[in-house]
Design an enzyme around this catalytic site. Sequence first.
Site, PDB file in Angstrom:
ATOM      1  N   GLU A 147       0.793  -1.220  -0.163  1.00  0.00           N
ATOM      2  CA  GLU A 147       0.206  -0.041   0.157  1.00  0.00           C
ATOM      3  C   GLU A 147       1.031   1.299   0.071  1.00  0.00           C
ATOM      4  O   GLU A 147       1.761   1.470   0.810  1.00  0.00           O
ATOM      5  CB  GLU A 147      -0.722  -0.076   1.197  1.00  0.00           C
ATOM      6  CG  GLU A 147      -1.839  -1.220   1.322  1.00  0.00           C
ATOM      7  CD  GLU A 147      -2.463  -1.530   2.431  1.00  0.00           C
ATOM      8  OE1 GLU A 147      -2.104  -0.576   3.547  1.00  0.00           O
ATOM      9  OE2 GLU A 147      -3.023  -2.491   2.916  1.00  0.00           O
ATOM     10  N   SER A 169      -5.900  -3.711   1.307  1.00  0.00           N
ATOM     11  CA  SER A 169      -6.507  -5.137   1.185  1.00  0.00           C
ATOM     12  C   SER A 169      -5.263  -6.073   1.416  1.00  0.00           C
ATOM     13  O   SER A 169      -4.679  -6.743   0.631  1.00  0.00           O
ATOM     14  CB  SER A 169      -6.969  -5.559  -0.222  1.00  0.00           C
ATOM     15  OG  SER A 169      -7.944  -4.618  -0.878  1.00  0.00           O
ATOM     16  N   GLU A 170      -5.015  -6.288   2.790  1.00  0.00           N
ATOM     17  CA  GLU A 170      -3.876  -6.938   3.389  1.00  0.00           C
ATOM     18  C   GLU A 170      -4.016  -8.471   2.939  1.00  0.00           C
ATOM     19  O   GLU A 170      -2.881  -9.001   2.699  1.00  0.00           O
ATOM     20  CB  GLU A 170      -3.800  -6.825   4.820  1.00  0.00           C
ATOM     21  CG  GLU A 170      -2.917  -5.568   5.261  1.00  0.00           C
ATOM     22  CD  GLU A 170      -3.913  -4.447   5.217  1.00  0.00           C
ATOM     23  OE1 GLU A 170      -5.021  -4.680   5.367  1.00  0.00           O
ATOM     24  OE2 GLU A 170      -3.400  -2.939   5.524  1.00  0.00           O
ATOM     25  N   PHE A 222       2.174  -1.465   8.585  1.00  0.00           N
ATOM     26  CA  PHE A 222       2.100  -1.496  10.233  1.00  0.00           C
ATOM     27  C   PHE A 222       1.948  -3.067  10.614  1.00  0.00           C
ATOM     28  O   PHE A 222       1.203  -3.561  10.148  1.00  0.00           O
ATOM     29  CB  PHE A 222       1.053  -0.768  10.926  1.00  0.00           C
ATOM     30  CG  PHE A 222       1.491   0.917  10.949  1.00  0.00           C
ATOM     31  CD1 PHE A 222       1.940   1.408  11.948  1.00  0.00           C
ATOM     32  CD2 PHE A 222       1.141   1.320   9.762  1.00  0.00           C
ATOM     33  CE1 PHE A 222       2.352   2.813  11.839  1.00  0.00           C
ATOM     34  CE2 PHE A 222       1.186   2.857   9.560  1.00  0.00           C
ATOM     35  CZ  PHE A 222       2.051   3.507  10.769  1.00  0.00           C
ATOM     36  N   ASP A 225       1.098  -4.237  13.167  1.00  0.00           N
ATOM     37  CA  ASP A 225      -0.264  -4.601  13.545  1.00  0.00           C
ATOM     38  C   ASP A 225      -1.369  -5.258  12.714  1.00  0.00           C
ATOM     39  O   ASP A 225      -2.121  -5.919  13.009  1.00  0.00           O
ATOM     40  CB  ASP A 225      -0.738  -3.244  14.258  1.00  0.00           C
ATOM     41  CG  ASP A 225       0.121  -2.565  14.880  1.00  0.00           C
ATOM     42  OD1 ASP A 225       0.127  -2.482  16.395  1.00  0.00           O
ATOM     43  OD2 ASP A 225       1.221  -2.039  14.290  1.00  0.00           O
ATOM     44  N   HIS A 277      -0.818   0.761  16.334  1.00  0.00           N
ATOM     45  CA  HIS A 277       0.099   0.947  15.408  1.00  0.00           C
ATOM     46  C   HIS A 277       1.625   1.069  15.915  1.00  0.00           C
ATOM     47  O   HIS A 277       2.576   1.718  15.566  1.00  0.00           O
ATOM     48  CB  HIS A 277      -0.194   2.474  14.800  1.00  0.00           C
ATOM     49  CG  HIS A 277      -1.369   2.271  13.679  1.00  0.00           C
ATOM     50  ND1 HIS A 277      -2.646   2.147  14.147  1.00  0.00           N
ATOM     51  CD2 HIS A 277      -1.458   2.573  12.453  1.00  0.00           C
ATOM     52  CE1 HIS A 277      -3.265   2.314  13.102  1.00  0.00           C
ATOM     53  NE2 HIS A 277      -2.641   2.476  12.021  1.00  0.00           N
TER      54      HIS A 277
END
Lengths: 344, 326
Positions: free
Chosen positions: B29, B59-60, B83, B85, B129
């Site tokens: 991203e 869209s991980e 990140f 997280d 984060h």
Amino acid sequence: MATIKDRASVPAGSGLNDDIGEAKRLELYRTQVVLREAEQRAYDLFLQNLVKGTSHLSLGQEAVAAGFAGAMQKGDLSFCTYRGHAHTLARGVPVEKVLGELMQRDNGLMRGKGGSMHLTSVEHGVMGSYAIIGAHLPIACGAAWRAQYKGAKDVSVCFFGDGTTNIGAFHEALNFAAVWKLPVIFVCENNLYMEYTPISEVTAVEHPAADRAASYGLERIVVDGNDADAVYRIAQTAFTKARAGKGPSLIECMTYRHSGHSRADPAKYRPEGELERWKLRDPIKIYRERLLQFGVAETVIKGIDNEVRKIVDDATEACKAAPNPPFDIITTDVYADGGWAWRN
Amino acid sequence: MAELTYRDAVIRGIAQEMTRDPDVVFLGEDVAKAGGVFKATVGLYEQFGPLRVRDTPISEQAIMGAAMGAAMTGLKPIAEIMFSDFFAVCFDYIANEFPKSRYMSNGQVKCPLVIRTGNGAGSRFGAQHSQSVENWCMMIPGLKVVAPSSPVDVIGLLAAAVRDPDPVIFCEHKSLYATKGEVPDGEIVDQLGTAKILRPGKDATIVALALMVPRALEAAEKLKAEHGIDCEIIDVRSLVPLDTQTILGSVAKTHRLFSVEENPRLCGWGAEIVSIVADEAFYDLDGPPVRITTPHIPLPAADILEDVVLPTPGRIVDTVRRSLGS
């Protein structure tokens, strides 16, 4: 609730249109019989406690696997779900290898390390069966991205059930594939039940895949998934589009699961008469009648039935005689060096 | 030899590998035209073009899945999860998919990919984060996990990760991006599974990772100067494979072990190292191994609160000094 009446919205099989030809039709028939016989045998072996773990059968859904496999070329890639026996067999993986894996013997496709839900045969283009709903749609995108990047002409085909259309990865993958114009085909086998619950009770639209296609700029496609000719034709269209660099397709195949969700499920939730109505449209029954319509001799059809039965019988005996996997494979292939060492 | 930031080392590491091998591709991203939210991928899009450096939607799962599918079929993808997280929204791929495909397929499927991610605290971003999630990944068979602490290690370990045939989680520490270090000219390739002794010492072994490494080094200087305690500092660098020999060898010499971990205490990576030392070098120890960690809490956002919960050089000095009874 979606029922057999949905058939009204499905384009009918095109009667005596002989665009497919006898050789391909016999292939499509034979593939369906292989899937039917092998999976019926898996069920019988389960009742004998010889198939272990779980198993998710595609009995009644054979036309989808046969139609797509019939349209694939060597090098095209299949990505399947845990209900993946049929798609694996349809690519030509030997019955013995599949039954061996279901029986968790050393002659199995993965020597018992994967099991029924993870059938994989890279040499046949079966790039895995994925047991986490939706996971393989993005993975198929990645394989298609590689084809696009390398200028290869192979197409990745991703099979999944209606239940998959309600998980996030479905939507991420559809958008991703459309934006990147990837050579991937998403095939939804809508068998009316997500697992035990009717898909219509948990989905905002009537056709869980096709009615979402517009969100990703794709054509709305619903096809009779019990008619191997109809599936084969629509598959060819999608392959042509993908190979021409024109991006993905999403195809919803209307079909029906003759058995329960998994071996533990007697499917008591089905309304009375529904299974019987769908069995009138059994894909193999439909196809046998079509072959006869086209003038294929009954002896030829019987010959295929007998030949396949023998293959499945022989495979069954070979699997029963096969040893259990040896303990030394427990720690192989965790890492690429072949072993499992995580420290020095 | 040149001085480089940790951030620029990421760029140089990726560029080195993309130049070497046309099958190395990169996606994530905001990584291409924007050069990354941490500016750790600036210029790669211009250098390698839109086919090899690609922006994705938020869209991980698609990023992870696409990297896996590409890796399975012959590319060597590097994917960025902005990140660490966010691993939680695509954890299926980290836990179920790419580490298990080789095993489940009896060796048929290969997954040579690298997931780069911004890990760790110090930016006052709060509990979603700022986490150190290396221990989430360490417990999964089939994965390799790396967390460099210096620019030269960023390049060398990134190159090793890209060339490795297994899936590698590459944790970059957000609070180290601006730090600088000397980096030799030319190609740099390191080795996964190797710890580094950054400071030799005879009185205590301190194992640390990523941002905790400079803090441990700072503490060691104070301990020596103010308390006469001579600490050996080991940068663990690679959690899987884990270089236990370097750690056991050091403990055999110093007879004391301390871990400095940014992850919350329960099941942190130091617990595994302490367990190994207790199992295999118990009689080398002159005292109990001691873990210095972030407490078992979500991270607070406020600067003064975040500063208190992470291990600091001061806390390391006090803990080591008290444990050694000086």
